[in-house]
Motif scaffolding. Sequence first.
Motif, mmCIF file in Angstrom:
data_model
loop_
_atom_site.group_PDB
_atom_site.id
_atom_site.type_symbol
_atom_site.label_atom_id
_atom_site.label_comp_id
_atom_site.label_asym_id
_atom_site.label_seq_id
_atom_site.Cartn_x
_atom_site.Cartn_y
_atom_site.Cartn_z
ATOM 1 N N ILE A 167 13.081 -8.888 1.042
ATOM 2 C CA ILE A 167 13.541 -8.860 2.428
ATOM 3 C C ILE A 167 14.220 -10.193 2.752
ATOM 4 C CG2 ILE A 167 11.372 -9.739 3.388
ATOM 5 C CD1 ILE A 167 11.729 -7.616 5.664
ATOM 6 N N PHE B 175 15.353 -2.543 -0.254
ATOM 7 C CA PHE B 175 15.971 -3.805 0.174
ATOM 8 C C PHE B 175 17.382 -3.930 -0.409
ATOM 9 C CE2 PHE B 175 11.382 -5.319 -0.091
ATOM 10 C CZ PHE B 175 11.175 -5.276 1.280
ATOM 11 N N SER C 161 13.831 -12.248 5.047
ATOM 12 C CA SER C 161 12.926 -13.301 5.528
ATOM 13 C C SER C 161 12.673 -14.379 4.473
ATOM 14 C CB SER C 161 11.579 -12.689 5.920
ATOM 15 O OG SER C 161 11.757 -11.510 6.653
ATOM 16 N N LEU D 76 6.624 -17.222 6.481
ATOM 17 C CA LEU D 76 7.399 -17.775 5.365
ATOM 18 C C LEU D 76 8.114 -19.060 5.767
ATOM 19 C CD1 LEU D 76 8.726 -14.411 3.959
ATOM 20 C CD2 LEU D 76 7.419 -16.088 2.641
ATOM 21 N N ALA E 113 3.002 -10.023 1.755
ATOM 22 C CA ALA E 113 3.163 -9.252 3.002
ATOM 23 C C ALA E 113 2.746 -7.798 2.855
ATOM 24 C CB ALA E 113 4.621 -9.316 3.458
ATOM 25 N N GLU E 114 3.003 -7.245 1.652
ATOM 26 C CA GLU E 114 2.793 -5.809 1.452
ATOM 27 C C GLU E 114 1.516 -5.522 0.661
ATOM 28 O OE1 GLU E 114 6.378 -4.853 -0.683
ATOM 29 O OE2 GLU E 114 7.688 -5.471 0.953
ATOM 30 N N ASN F 105 4.264 -13.338 12.942
ATOM 31 C CA ASN F 105 4.773 -12.298 12.031
ATOM 32 C C ASN F 105 4.906 -12.854 10.616
ATOM 33 O OD1 ASN F 105 7.596 -13.414 11.731
ATOM 34 N ND2 ASN F 105 7.552 -13.062 13.934
ATOM 35 N N GLY F 106 5.165 -11.950 9.685
ATOM 36 C CA GLY F 106 5.245 -12.358 8.284
ATOM 37 C C GLY F 106 6.495 -13.146 7.956
ATOM 38 N N SER F 107 7.559 -12.929 8.719
ATOM 39 C CA SER F 107 8.792 -13.689 8.476
ATOM 40 C C SER F 107 8.585 -15.154 8.832
ATOM 41 C CB SER F 107 9.944 -13.120 9.328
ATOM 42 O OG SER F 107 10.163 -11.780 9.016
ATOM 43 N N LYS G 192 2.215 -1.932 7.469
ATOM 44 C CA LYS G 192 1.388 -2.629 6.483
ATOM 45 C C LYS G 192 -0.014 -2.008 6.410
ATOM 46 C CE LYS G 192 4.731 -5.425 5.539
ATOM 47 N NZ LYS G 192 5.718 -5.122 6.553
ATOM 48 N N GLY H 274 2.575 -9.426 13.583
ATOM 49 C CA GLY H 274 1.627 -10.479 13.222
ATOM 50 C C GLY H 274 1.797 -10.907 11.786
ATOM 51 N N VAL I 262 7.330 -12.612 -4.638
ATOM 52 C CA VAL I 262 7.196 -11.572 -3.613
ATOM 53 C C VAL I 262 6.689 -10.309 -4.296
ATOM 54 C CG1 VAL I 262 8.361 -10.338 -1.749
ATOM 55 C CG2 VAL I 262 9.245 -12.565 -2.498
ATOM 56 N N ASP J 48 4.383 -14.431 -1.385
ATOM 57 C CA ASP J 48 4.584 -13.518 -0.259
ATOM 58 C C ASP J 48 3.830 -12.228 -0.573
ATOM 59 O OD1 ASP J 48 5.356 -11.794 1.699
ATOM 60 O OD2 ASP J 48 7.506 -12.166 1.514
ATOM 61 N N SER K 146 2.055 -10.043 6.239
ATOM 62 C CA SER K 146 2.608 -9.449 7.471
ATOM 63 C C SER K 146 1.639 -8.379 7.967
ATOM 64 C CB SER K 146 3.960 -8.801 7.168
ATOM 65 O OG SER K 146 4.324 -7.892 8.193
HETATM 66 C C1 PLP Z 1 7.816 -8.763 1.322
HETATM 67 C C2 PLP Z 1 7.913 -8.988 2.785
HETATM 68 N N1 PLP Z 1 7.945 -10.260 3.254
HETATM 69 C C3 PLP Z 1 8.030 -10.523 4.568
HETATM 70 C C4 PLP Z 1 8.092 -9.520 5.503
HETATM 71 C C5 PLP Z 1 8.279 -9.870 6.949
HETATM 72 O O1 PLP Z 1 7.193 -9.530 7.725
HETATM 73 P P1 PLP Z 1 7.368 -9.281 9.309
HETATM 74 O O2 PLP Z 1 7.996 -7.938 9.479
HETATM 75 O O3 PLP Z 1 5.952 -9.309 9.816
HETATM 76 O O4 PLP Z 1 8.177 -10.385 9.859
HETATM 77 C C6 PLP Z 1 8.047 -8.190 5.070
HETATM 78 C C7 PLP Z 1 8.112 -7.102 6.071
HETATM 79 O O5 PLP Z 1 8.170 -5.953 5.829
HETATM 80 C C8 PLP Z 1 7.972 -7.916 3.680
HETATM 81 O O6 PLP Z 1 7.958 -6.664 3.221
#
Ligand code: PLP
Length: 374
Positions: free
Chosen positions: A86, A318, A88, A64, A159-160, A59-61, A186, A193, A131, A157, A181
């Motif tokens: 977020i 957020f 994370s 990181l 992710a988006e 996952n995206g978290s 997404k 993932g 981010v 980051d 992410s």
């Molecule tokens: C900016 C950002 N970073 C990290 C994440 C974490 O990703 P994940 O939900 O896959 O753990 C998100 C999830 O929405 C996000 O928006």
Amino acid sequence: MGSPKFIPVNEPLLNGNEEKYLIECIRTGWISSEGPFIKKFEEQFARCVGRKHAVAVSNGSMALDAAVVALGIGPGDEVILPTFTIISCAAAVVRAGAVPVVVDCDPVTWNIDTDRIEQRITPRTKAIMVVHIFGLPTDMAPVLDLAQKRGLAIIEDAAEMHGQTCRGRPCGSFGNISTFSFYPNKLVTTGEGGMLATDDDAVAEKCRSLRNLCFKPEKRFVHDELGWNLRMTNLQAALGVAQLERLDEFVGIKRAMGARYTELLHGTKGIQLPMARTDWAENIYWVYGIVLDDDVPFDAVEAMARLANAGIGTRPFFWPMHEQPVFRKMGIFAGERHPNAERIARRGFYIPSGMALRDDQIERSAAAVKELLR
Ligand SMILES: Cc1ncc(COP(=O)(O)O)c(C=O)c1O
């Protein structure tokens, strides 16, 4: 006639080759993290972002967490990041034993205010974690200059930001290490993932090791370092390959959604809409965010409750890192104020923005927002 159906805040589109590739996994028995779709997904993703290496993770978290550790960041180090993000992002820094140092966001783009990064640099600063927020990227030009001038690493980051660019270069191609992410909201989803992307051979190798419990090839169950099981399955990667085939189309769908919402909501008194473009990028509207003006006599919580009654799904923005009870309890960010992030956290929310959103649903959602402000 019954009441119209609830419009969920997100629904993915899975009507390409997803089913075909998943069936292939099942028929061949490749369902674990060993399987041909993993390599394919990593190679195609790396090409798409313009990086030498892509490492698929769970996952995206956790991407990181791995990124912070892979850059050698640990106790005694500081990482600068936006407060409007977020959990994370800051959690990865804290879990590595380092200190997160936050910066307020820009009130218009909602991204980190790049003019305020330098004043937060100390002799302990190791990296800037950028981010990109909600579909409009942070301008990387000043961040790259600053990082180079002060000898800092960049964690990006993205992710988006699948399919987004900044000044013509793919988002995710700027960081010493970048993360993505694939959660279902997404632009590219694998259910759950994430991905790490880098040009650095050693950093990529470290990520692969961290992903797989730091097993050593020569002595498998003897460990010099602690890793995690962050492996993505072949089933998830099969979805990812099918989704990636349609990335350009998905970006087009999102841009059309954003343009339509703006067309319908433009001129509505009491709300701030997302910026369509800046000098460095055109919005891809990962989500369509709205911020209530200060003179609107209710906040985002109230607005979201009223929209839910009208059958419209929403999500809050957020909540700033410096206002998180978990960090306050740890003595992090004590006494800090970052008014732009505090304000949009209380007055911001996003409306249905998923890939499968239909035109009639966009129209209903926009009409409900207008009704709210009448
Ligand atoms: C900016 C950002 N970073 C990290 C994440 C974490 O990703 P994940 O939900 O896959 O753990 C998100 C999830 O929405 C996000 O928006």
